[in-house]
Design a protein around this motif. Sequence first.
Motif, PDB file in Angstrom:
ATOM      1  N   PRO A 140       0.808  -1.228   0.000  1.00  0.00           N
ATOM      2  CA  PRO A 140       0.000   0.000   0.000  1.00  0.00           C
ATOM      3  C   PRO A 140       0.838   1.274   0.000  1.00  0.00           C
ATOM      4  CG  PRO A 140      -0.878  -1.596   1.571  1.00  0.00           C
ATOM      5  CD  PRO A 140       0.435  -2.159   1.089  1.00  0.00           C
ATOM      6  N   LEU A 141       2.054   1.222   0.509  1.00  0.00           N
ATOM      7  CA  LEU A 141       2.915   2.409   0.546  1.00  0.00           C
ATOM      8  C   LEU A 141       3.090   3.019  -0.836  1.00  0.00           C
ATOM      9  CD1 LEU A 141       4.876   4.219   2.238  1.00  0.00           C
ATOM     10  CD2 LEU A 141       6.674   2.548   1.720  1.00  0.00           C
ATOM     11  N   TYR A 142       3.000   2.215  -1.886  1.00  0.00           N
ATOM     12  CA  TYR A 142       3.312   2.683  -3.242  1.00  0.00           C
ATOM     13  C   TYR A 142       2.085   2.922  -4.103  1.00  0.00           C
ATOM     14  CZ  TYR A 142       7.670   0.937  -1.452  1.00  0.00           C
ATOM     15  OH  TYR A 142       8.754   0.691  -0.639  1.00  0.00           O
ATOM     16  N   GLY A 143       0.904   2.971  -3.533  1.00  0.00           N
ATOM     17  CA  GLY A 143      -0.283   3.266  -4.311  1.00  0.00           C
ATOM     18  C   GLY A 143      -0.660   2.124  -5.220  1.00  0.00           C
ATOM     19  N   SER A 144      -1.372   2.457  -6.314  1.00  0.00           N
ATOM     20  CA  SER A 144      -1.936   1.403  -7.161  1.00  0.00           C
ATOM     21  C   SER A 144      -1.659   1.564  -8.639  1.00  0.00           C
ATOM     22  CB  SER A 144      -3.463   1.361  -6.965  1.00  0.00           C
ATOM     23  OG  SER A 144      -4.053   2.601  -7.318  1.00  0.00           O
ATOM     24  N   ARG A 145      -0.973   2.629  -9.073  1.00  0.00           N
ATOM     25  CA  ARG A 145      -0.748   2.846 -10.502  1.00  0.00           C
ATOM     26  C   ARG A 145       0.727   2.677 -10.831  1.00  0.00           C
ATOM     27  NH1 ARG A 145      -1.972   8.087 -12.780  1.00  0.00           N
ATOM     28  NH2 ARG A 145      -1.825   6.986 -14.729  1.00  0.00           N
ATOM     29  N   GLY A 146       0.999   2.470 -12.138  1.00  0.00           N
ATOM     30  CA  GLY A 146       2.375   2.343 -12.601  1.00  0.00           C
ATOM     31  C   GLY A 146       2.998   3.658 -12.953  1.00  0.00           C
ATOM     32  N   ASP A 147       2.791   4.703 -12.123  1.00  0.00           N
ATOM     33  CA  ASP A 147       3.373   6.005 -12.446  1.00  0.00           C
ATOM     34  C   ASP A 147       4.269   6.490 -11.322  1.00  0.00           C
ATOM     35  OD1 ASP A 147       0.377   8.011 -11.717  1.00  0.00           O
ATOM     36  OD2 ASP A 147       1.441   6.487 -10.585  1.00  0.00           O
TER      37      ASP A 147
END
Length: 341
Positions: A334-341
């Motif tokens: 979850p620390l890195y969010g959910s999108r590939g950006d």
Amino acid sequence: MGDLLGVAVLGAGHMGADHIRRLDRAVSGARVVSVVDPDTDRAEEAAAGIDGVLVHTEAAAGMDAPGVQAVLIASPDPAHEEALLEAFARGLPVLCEKPLVPDPAGALRVVEAEARLGRRLAQVGFMRRYDAAYMRLKSLLDGGRLGRPLMLHCTHRNVSSPPEFTTAMLIDSSVSHEIDAARWLLGQELTAVTVLRPRPSSNAPDGLLDPQLVLFETSGGALVDVEIFVNSGFGYQVRCEAVCEHGSAGIGDERAMVVTTAGGACEEVAQDYLVRFADAYDREVQAWVDATRRGRVCGPTVWDGYAASAVARAGVRAQESGRRESVDLAPRPPLYGSRGD
């Protein structure tokens, strides 16, 4: 100088020496206080003329030097994992040159270590995100004026490859830049790789299968192709064209100086990535310094670094098998969010 961010630079080779120069002369708000390299002569040469710099041969000692508040990792790729974990143990913010860790398993260990901290400390050095042309293209695609992106056509050419360069490095060293750029531009993950090879160029060293055409599939149904040619013999060229539903946009053909004389004209072609992307490197390191001084971390995450390593590993498998290879990614913390950006 007490209000300047004290940086330990790990590695004093081609890239590390350039970052030492950059921090000393081109970037505001920071100073080099420690340089680490097993070759002390090289480290002292890179730090020459900078007051108060301490030279060390071990990363841990360099990080523990007086005044160190942040770390820039430009050491050889296999040393990145240990250096990152040492920095995390000290709570030091890090800018790590790509690849984060060349082995996806090692890169995932870094992701898990940072996730356990519960906060970001590291930024990965995918500097194309800071190139003015790439930023314009990203803004255009995000704005939606051209509709949904369908394809990216990419070109990556070098003058020549260094002696130790291998066929696998075409993907995990060179094309890794396009891997991250594609994920960032499209906001999608790369899900499969196919590699096609023409007959190798006569300019390529024996045993190096150069050039190659690399085809990526994405989670959003787009296609990305990359021509990688590391022994073109004439220059360093990076291009990217986005083909969308309602138009296309290309970068990389910006005009350099053209010299016209009797009977012809000659246009400059960059010979080195440090020339082509000089402004991007300056902008990247300045953004890192500014964010770090504010107690923040921005830019490409260690998840981005792990994803690039996993995609590159699938690309190397595709080189070897001659087949389409799927990309396997671990669950994203979850620390890195959910999108590939």
